[in-house]
Structure formats: structure tokens, C-alpha cells
Scaffold this motif. Structure first.
Motif, short mmCIF file in Angstrom:
data_model
loop_
_atom_site.label_atom_id
_atom_site.label_comp_id
_atom_site.label_asym_id
_atom_site.label_seq_id
_atom_site.Cartn_x
_atom_site.Cartn_y
_atom_site.Cartn_z
N VAL A 116 1.01 -1.08 -0.24
CA VAL A 116 -0.40 -0.58 0.55
C VAL A 116 0.90 1.24 -0.35
O VAL A 116 0.82 2.21 -1.26
N VAL A 117 1.69 1.82 0.72
CA VAL A 117 2.42 2.81 1.05
C VAL A 117 3.80 2.41 -1.14
O VAL A 117 3.71 3.50 -0.81
N PHE A 129 5.37 14.89 -8.28
CA PHE A 129 6.86 14.90 -8.28
C PHE A 129 7.46 14.75 -6.96
O PHE A 129 8.24 13.44 -6.84
N GLU A 130 6.82 15.21 -5.40
CA GLU A 130 7.30 14.52 -4.27
C GLU A 130 6.48 15.55 -3.56
O GLU A 130 5.76 16.05 -3.41
N GLN A 131 5.92 14.23 -2.32
CA GLN A 131 4.81 15.28 -1.26
C GLN A 131 5.68 14.81 -0.40
O GLN A 131 6.80 14.56 0.11
N THR A 132 5.27 15.63 0.82
CA THR A 132 5.22 15.01 2.29
C THR A 132 4.08 15.22 3.04
O THR A 132 3.15 15.14 2.85
N PHE A 334 13.50 -1.64 8.75
CA PHE A 334 14.10 0.00 8.54
C PHE A 334 14.08 0.48 6.81
O PHE A 334 14.00 1.85 7.27
N VAL A 335 13.57 -0.03 6.07
CA VAL A 335 13.16 1.17 4.83
C VAL A 335 12.31 1.91 5.09
O VAL A 335 12.46 2.94 5.04
N SER A 336 11.45 1.28 5.79
CA SER A 336 10.30 2.59 6.18
C SER A 336 10.80 3.39 7.08
O SER A 336 10.64 4.44 6.88
N THR A 337 12.02 3.02 8.25
CA THR A 337 12.42 4.07 8.62
C THR A 337 13.02 5.26 7.64
O THR A 337 13.14 6.19 8.06
N LEU A 340 10.16 7.62 5.90
CA LEU A 340 9.03 8.07 6.21
C LEU A 340 10.35 8.96 7.75
O LEU A 340 9.53 9.53 8.76
N GLY A 341 11.32 9.60 7.77
CA GLY A 341 12.45 9.80 8.42
C GLY A 341 12.40 10.95 8.08
O GLY A 341 13.03 11.93 8.12
N THR A 342 12.09 11.46 6.68
CA THR A 342 12.86 12.52 5.84
C THR A 342 11.84 13.77 6.04
O THR A 342 11.94 14.65 5.82
N GLY A 343 10.12 13.21 5.58
CA GLY A 343 9.03 14.22 5.94
C GLY A 343 9.07 14.60 4.45
O GLY A 343 8.00 15.35 3.99
N ARG A 344 10.03 13.54 3.27
CA ARG A 344 9.63 14.11 2.12
C ARG A 344 9.46 12.73 1.27
O ARG A 344 10.95 11.61 1.40
N THR A 345 8.81 12.27 0.09
CA THR A 345 8.95 11.21 -0.48
C THR A 345 9.11 11.41 -1.68
O THR A 345 8.30 12.20 -2.61
N THR A 346 9.44 10.10 -2.39
CA THR A 346 9.70 10.68 -4.40
C THR A 346 8.59 8.68 -4.40
O THR A 346 8.96 8.06 -4.09
N VAL A 347 9.05 8.64 -6.18
CA VAL A 347 8.83 7.55 -6.67
C VAL A 347 10.03 6.71 -6.02
O VAL A 347 9.82 5.56 -6.43
N LEU A 348 10.65 7.28 -6.45
CA LEU A 348 12.01 5.96 -5.50
C LEU A 348 12.32 5.47 -4.76
O LEU A 348 11.78 4.28 -4.84
N GLN A 349 11.12 5.78 -3.33
CA GLN A 349 11.20 4.82 -1.99
C GLN A 349 9.89 4.37 -2.50
O GLN A 349 9.38 2.89 -1.84
N GLY A 350 8.92 4.47 -3.74
CA GLY A 350 7.51 3.75 -3.60
C GLY A 350 8.36 2.76 -4.14
O GLY A 350 8.15 1.05 -4.46
N ALA A 351 9.40 2.84 -5.40
CA ALA A 351 9.46 1.79 -5.63
C ALA A 351 10.26 0.13 -5.26
O ALA A 351 10.36 -0.49 -5.70
N ILE A 352 11.28 0.91 -4.57
CA ILE A 352 11.16 0.14 -2.73
C ILE A 352 10.39 -0.48 -2.19
O ILE A 352 11.24 -2.26 -2.63
N HIS A 353 10.09 -0.15 -2.13
CA HIS A 353 9.12 -0.80 -0.99
C HIS A 353 8.02 -1.63 -1.83
O HIS A 353 8.19 -3.32 -1.31
N LEU A 354 7.65 -1.42 -2.98
CA LEU A 354 6.94 -2.59 -3.83
C LEU A 354 7.74 -3.36 -4.43
O LEU A 354 7.44 -4.70 -4.24
N ILE A 355 9.37 -3.39 -4.63
CA ILE A 355 10.19 -4.47 -4.97
C ILE A 355 10.21 -5.72 -3.61
O ILE A 355 10.36 -7.05 -3.94
N ILE A 356 10.43 -4.94 -2.39
CA ILE A 356 9.95 -5.80 -1.40
C ILE A 356 8.57 -6.64 -1.11
O ILE A 356 8.47 -7.85 -0.55
N PHE A 357 8.03 -5.69 -1.01
CA PHE A 357 6.66 -6.75 -1.55
C PHE A 357 6.65 -8.38 -2.12
O PHE A 357 6.22 -8.89 -2.43
#
Length: 367
Positions: A116-117, A129-132, A334-337, A340-357
């Protein structure tokens, strides 16, 4: 000027629980057989419809109550469905019923934090582009989730009073109480003490669809009644389907633990769609509230319930995950930390989570 009001209820949201209730009455009254294929297919279809109906009515009440009460109500409604499915399988006594709670909780955490994340970050980042989001709220929620996951899914592997992956009766009771208390403290902080940590910034919300039309008192009351009916229907339909589901997983050559993945996917699908919609509207904070909050409720409310059921049934409760799944869980936290540890996200973080999924689905199906 007053905001527009919702004065009617979509037809399907009351037809689904009504049909499910009729089918249950006919089945338990033995008017129709419960174990024939057409009835089982109808059970499954109405189970899915009742799940979506329950989430719809929870969303109506959520809009009426306002945030973050809305996401809490939705998470609790989904967790009640999940607990109902788990308990029905535990009472059925089918093979693997002693581990279905662990499998479902673990699957819920992995689906939420990675599936989901990850989806929310990819589609939200692609559009904006970038979300907060609010760093204080996200980090505190993740700390609660990590603690609950450690107590429920990791620590049982290393206790010596009872060889893992089990807790002794005393340990199980105390962990159940601790999980419920931690969830309660989190809800108190989210709704009272630091409510502003979990609210969207006004500048982050895009478009006219970001604000919802508020339901009237009459619509809210009807939604409350239909929510209760839908939840009861889901639990009872799940009881009818528990044995066929176990047989179907075995016939497909999948491990028994995959039942937990199916249960978690069923109950989290509507909530995942709601989180994705919020991400598209640039309401990433709401998406995080929905996803991480549901994972916290999944452990915080499920563990005490299944602990009580296992003690009543005198059934050992398997909780500790295997080394492979422990590795994926640790990697996810670890990856979620970092995400969610910067207050900003991009597509890259989402792709990492989908690979782990994807890795989670692979290990679940082919251990």
C-alpha cells in the motif's frame, strides 16, 4: 456558506449486506446446503461485497467525525473484519488454524508497509513529483508499529520458558495486554494529545475532491446500522468459507501460511484503494494514517483477541515468523524508517517498497 450535504445512500451499500444476511439465514436454517459449489461461490461474492459495503459506511462515518477520527474508525472496522476471519478459522480447527493469526498479522504488515505505501508513493510521486507529510506523526506511528511487530512476530522465537515460536500462557497474556495498551495510547495521542501531528497541511491538498461532502445525521445513523450488519455478515460468511479456503490453498500447491496472505489481502483491499486515492489528491498524510494506522490496529487489537481465544480453546498460538520472513520484516521496518524519516517522498522510495513486497509474495508462495 454551508458545505454540501450527502442525503442519500448508494443502493449497493445496503443491498450487499441485505443479500448476505438472507443467504446466512437460509444457510443456518438448512434451507440450502452450505457445502455445494454454487453456494460457496455466492458466499465468496457476497463476502467481498459486504467487505466493501462495511468500508464504505465506515468512510461515511469517518467524514462525519472528521480526521483523524475517520482513519481510526476505518482501521478499526477493517481490523474487526480481520479478527472475525481469523477467529472463525481458529474455531473451525482446520490444519494450520493455530498459525493463521501470525500469518495474517505478518501479511497485513507487509501488505500495508510495502504494497500500500509503495503504491501510494509511486502514483503520488508520479503525479506530484515530490510529496510531504507530518514527520512527527509518521515517525511516532512507525515506532509503535515496530514495537508491536517485535513483540508479536519476533520475540516469540527467542523465549526459553516455552520453545519458540510460541509464548507461554503468562507471556501471551502480558503481550496481549501490552499490545492493547500501546494501541490505546497511540489512539489517545493521535486524537487528543497531538492531533495536529496527524493532519494534512492545507497547502498539500489538491483539487475539489479533496474535501468531502458531509453526510446528514440520518445518513450517518443508517450507515452505522449497515456497518454493524455488514461486519456481522462478513464474520459469519468467513466461518462458512474457512474450510473450503484451506482446501483450495492446499489444492493449489501453496503452503498453509498463504491463507493468511489471502485474508489480509481481502480485508485491506478497500482500505488500500482509499489510501491510493488520497495519495493522488496529494493527501499523503492521510494515506500514511490509513496504512500505518491499520497495521497498528491489526496487531494491537488482533493479538489480545486471538490470545484469549487460544486460551479458551486450549490451543497453542504460533506467533514467531520464520528466518526468511524475519529478514523481510526487519528489512521492511528499516526501509520504512528511512522512507518516513525525512517528511518528503518520491517515486524511488515507492519502487523500493514494491520490490520488497514482490519478494514477500514470492517467499510466501514458494518458501
Amino acid at each position: 456558506m454551508s458545505s454540501p450535504r450527502v442525503t442519500s445512500i448508494p443502493v449497493w451499500t445496503w443491498v450487499a449486506p441485505a443479500l448476505a444476511s438472507c443467504l446466512l439465514v437460509l444457510t443456518f436454517a438448512r434451507v440450502i446446503p452450505a457445502d455445494v459449489t454454487p453456494v460457496l461461490v455466492l458466499d465468496a461474492a457476497l463476502l467481498g461485497a459486504a467487505v466493501f459495503s462495511a468500508v464504505h459506511h465506515a468512510e461515511v462515518l469517518a467524514i462525519k467525525l472528521g480526521e483523524p477520527f475517520g482513519t481510526i474508525l476505518l482501521a478499526v472496522a477493517v481490523t474487526v473484519i480481520e479478527v472475525g476471519l481469523i477467529v472463525s478459522i481458529m474455531f473451525s480447527g482446520v490444519q494450520g488454524s493455530e498459525s493463521v493469526a501470525r500469518d495474517t498479522i505478518y501479511a497485513a504488515v507487509m501488505i500495508v508497509l510495502n504494497g500500500v505505501v509503495g503504491l501510494c508513493l509511486v502514483i503520488g510521486g508520479s503525479r506530484h513529483f515530490e510529496q510531504t507529510f507530518q514527520l512527527q506523526g509518521a515517525s511516532s506511528a512507525l515506532a509503535v508499529l515496530g514495537t508491536l511487530a517485535g513483540l508479536a512476530l519476533i520475540l516469540p522465537n527467542y523465549t526459553v520458558t516455552t520453545a519458540g515460536p510460541y509464548y507461554s500462557a503468562v507471556q501471551l497474556v502480558l503481550v496481549g495486554i501490552a499490545s492493547l495498551m500501546l494501541w490505546g495510547v497511540f489512539v489517545f495521542v493521535q486524537t487528543v494529545k497531538h492531533r495536529d501531528y496527524f493532519l494534512d497541511a492545507a497547502s498539500d491538498v489538491d483539487g475539489p475532491d479533496a474535501s468531502h461532502e458531509k453526510p446528514t445525521d440520518r445518513v450517518a445513523l443508517i450507515s452505522l446500522i449497515l456497518l454493524l450488519v455488514s461486519l456481522i455478515a462478513v464474520v459469519l460468511l468467513a466461518k462458512l468459507l474457512s474450510y473450503p479456503l484451506d482446501k483450495g490453498v492446499a489444492a493449489a500447491g501453496l503452503p498453509p501460511a498463504f491463507v493468511g496472505v489471502i485474508i489480509a489481502a481481502i480485508v485491506l483491499l478497500p482500505e488500500g484503494l482509499a489510501a491510493a486515492k488520497s495519495a493522488l489528491l496529494n493527501r499523503l498524510q492521510n494515506s500514511i494514517n490509513l496504512s500505518v494506522g491499520s497495521a497498528i490496529a491489526s496487531i494491537g487489537l488482533t493479538i489480545p483477541t486471538v490470545a484469549l481465544v487460544s486460551l479458551v480453546l486450549d490451543q497453542q498460538l504460533v506467533l514467531g515468523v520464520s528466518p526468511a520472513h524475519l529478514t523481510l520484516l526487519a528489512l521492511t521496518l528499516f526501509v520504512s524508517t528511512l522512507t518516513l524519516g525525512t517528511g518528503r517522498t518520491t517515486v524511488l522510495q515507492g519502487a523500493i517498497h514494491l520490490i520488497i513486497f514482490a519478494a514477500f509474495l514470492l517467499i510466501s508462495a514458494v518458501p
